[in-house]
Motif scaffolding. Structure first.
Motif, PDB file in Angstrom:
ATOM      1  N   ARG A  31      18.112  20.658  82.142  1.00 56.65           N
ATOM      2  CA  ARG A  31      18.486  19.337  82.660  1.00 56.65           C
ATOM      3  C   ARG A  31      17.805  18.251  81.850  1.00 56.65           C
ATOM      4  O   ARG A  31      16.652  18.383  81.437  1.00 56.65           O
ATOM      5  N   TYR A  33      17.507  13.857  81.878  1.00 59.15           N
ATOM      6  CA  TYR A  33      17.728  12.631  82.640  1.00 59.15           C
ATOM      7  C   TYR A  33      17.415  11.410  81.769  1.00 59.15           C
ATOM      8  O   TYR A  33      16.498  11.447  80.948  1.00 59.15           O
ATOM      9  N   TYR A  48      22.348  11.915  84.260  1.00 57.54           N
ATOM     10  CA  TYR A  48      21.701  13.171  83.932  1.00 57.54           C
ATOM     11  C   TYR A  48      22.718  14.219  83.512  1.00 57.54           C
ATOM     12  O   TYR A  48      23.906  14.125  83.842  1.00 57.54           O
ATOM     13  N   ASN A  97      16.090  23.711  85.898  1.00 57.08           N
ATOM     14  CA  ASN A  97      16.609  23.793  87.260  1.00 57.08           C
ATOM     15  C   ASN A  97      17.249  25.140  87.509  1.00 57.08           C
ATOM     16  O   ASN A  97      18.112  25.575  86.767  1.00 57.08           O
ATOM     17  N   SER A 101      16.823  21.625  94.053  1.00 64.86           N
ATOM     18  CA  SER A 101      16.191  20.390  93.579  1.00 64.86           C
ATOM     19  C   SER A 101      14.679  20.473  93.654  1.00 64.86           C
ATOM     20  O   SER A 101      14.013  19.576  94.127  1.00 64.86           O
ATOM     21  N   ASP A 103      12.880  21.359  90.856  1.00 64.62           N
ATOM     22  CA  ASP A 103      12.330  21.294  89.505  1.00 64.62           C
ATOM     23  C   ASP A 103      11.562  19.998  89.301  1.00 64.62           C
ATOM     24  O   ASP A 103      11.874  18.961  89.867  1.00 64.62           O
ATOM     25  N   THR A 104      10.560  20.068  88.446  1.00 67.15           N
ATOM     26  CA  THR A 104       9.746  18.909  88.101  1.00 67.15           C
ATOM     27  C   THR A 104      10.274  18.276  86.831  1.00 67.15           C
ATOM     28  O   THR A 104      10.556  18.973  85.856  1.00 67.15           O
ATOM     29  N   GLN A 105      10.429  16.980  86.851  1.00 70.25           N
ATOM     30  CA  GLN A 105      10.892  16.259  85.678  1.00 70.25           C
ATOM     31  C   GLN A 105       9.700  15.831  84.819  1.00 70.25           C
ATOM     32  O   GLN A 105       8.759  15.228  85.325  1.00 70.25           O
TER      33      GLN A 105
ATOM     34  N   TYR B  33      12.215  15.644  98.484  1.00 72.18           N
ATOM     35  CA  TYR B  33      10.925  15.869  97.843  1.00 72.18           C
ATOM     36  C   TYR B  33      10.302  14.519  97.526  1.00 72.18           C
ATOM     37  O   TYR B  33      11.004  13.540  97.274  1.00 72.18           O
ATOM     38  N   TYR B  37       3.677   9.861  90.462  1.00 71.46           N
ATOM     39  CA  TYR B  37       3.566   9.923  89.010  1.00 71.46           C
ATOM     40  C   TYR B  37       2.536   8.890  88.559  1.00 71.46           C
ATOM     41  O   TYR B  37       2.390   7.821  89.167  1.00 71.46           O
ATOM     42  N   ARG B  50       3.206  16.647  94.106  1.00 72.76           N
ATOM     43  CA  ARG B  50       4.519  16.660  94.742  1.00 72.76           C
ATOM     44  C   ARG B  50       4.411  17.264  96.129  1.00 72.76           C
ATOM     45  O   ARG B  50       3.494  18.055  96.406  1.00 72.76           O
ATOM     46  N   ARG B  95      13.045  12.097  96.150  1.00 70.50           N
ATOM     47  CA  ARG B  95      14.138  12.810  95.510  1.00 70.50           C
ATOM     48  C   ARG B  95      14.969  13.522  96.577  1.00 70.50           C
ATOM     49  O   ARG B  95      14.768  14.697  96.857  1.00 70.50           O
ATOM     50  N   PHE B  97      18.287  13.844  96.266  1.00 69.41           N
ATOM     51  CA  PHE B  97      19.337  14.532  95.522  1.00 69.41           C
ATOM     52  C   PHE B  97      18.782  14.948  94.164  1.00 69.41           C
ATOM     53  O   PHE B  97      17.764  15.610  94.096  1.00 69.41           O
ATOM     54  N   GLU B  98      19.415  14.543  93.096  1.00 69.36           N
ATOM     55  CA  GLU B  98      18.959  14.979  91.780  1.00 69.36           C
ATOM     56  C   GLU B  98      18.060  13.955  91.088  1.00 69.36           C
ATOM     57  O   GLU B  98      17.145  14.307  90.372  1.00 69.36           O
TER      58      GLU B  98
END
Lengths: 116, 112
Positions: A31, A33, A48, A97, A101, A103-105, B33, B37, B50, B95, B97-98
């Motif tokens: 992924r 973004y 994304y 991912n 949802s 996953d850490t960005q 979530y 940061y 998180r 978060r 959604f995405e």
């Protein structure tokens, strides 16, 4: 360095010109973004990708903006006919991912765009 | 619309002291979530901590911990034993959604 990289780090352009930014995600992250951060604000989501598919676009992404991720690896963000209001930091983030949802960005250092 | 509010634009703390940064959020989703940061001056954003909304236990990462109050939609960050390297902008994000929805940030200055 195995983190997210972005090029260029700084870009100064004149109003009306086109600009293109590149983002190289962490290897094997599926992924990617794009966010935009203006002075005194938090980042705002633009779009994304999951692999090469662009799955979501924000209403902030006007017709002058286009993003691609042709081979599911690096991505480019192009702004056509730049306006002074496009001046901002453009941030790229990537993640791995697995279908949820969780996953850490991970963010890159950003490209700072100044439109004169 | 998903909104995240950080009511403290700037904060200051002395080295070795404890500081708490506030964050409230608004979402109609049940599963989501929350993140904090950190963005040091002229450096890239990194994840501090998180929290999954379905977990009642507050997340902890070394000197960083959160106070998650789901009913109040509150998600504060506590930094213990503050260090000079903690000086940065801190962003709270939700978060549902995405995409991440960020607040405007709190600028934290740690002084000697």
């Amino acid at each position: 360095d195995t983190g997210v990289s972005q090029n260029p780090r700084h870009k100064i352009t004149k109003r009306g010109q086109n600009v293109t930014f590149r983002c190289d995600p962490i290897s094997e992250h599926n992924r990617l973004y794009w966010y935009r951060q203006t002075l005194g604000q938090g980042p705002e989501f633009l779009t994304y990708f999951q692999n090469e598919a662009q799955l979501e676009k924000s209403r902030l992404l006007s017709d002058r903006f286009s993003a691609e991720r042709p081979k599911g690896s690096f991505s480019t963000l192009e702004i056509q006919r730049t306006e002074q209001g496009d001046s901002a930091m453009y941030l790229c983030a990537s993640s791995y991912n697995r279908g949820q949802s969780t996953d850490t960005q991970y963010f890159g250092p950003g490209t700072r765009l100044t439109v004169l | 619309a998903q909104t995240v509010t950080q009511s403290q634009p700037e904060m200051s703390v002395q080295e070795a002291e404890t500081v708490t940064l506030s964050c409230t959020y608004d979402t109609s989703e049940n599963n989501y979530y929350l993140f904090w940061y950190k963005q040091p001056p002229s450096r890239q954003m990194i994840l501090v901590i998180r929290q999954e909304a379905y977990k009642q236990q507050n997340a902890t990462e070394n000197r960083f911990s959160v106070n998650f109050q789901k009913a109040a939609k509150s998600f504060s960050l506590k930094i213990s034993d503050s260090q000079l390297g903690d000086t940065a902008m801190y962003f709270c994000a939700s978060r549902p959604f995405e995409a991440l929805n960020f607040g405007k940030g709190t600028s934290l200055l740690v002084t000697p």
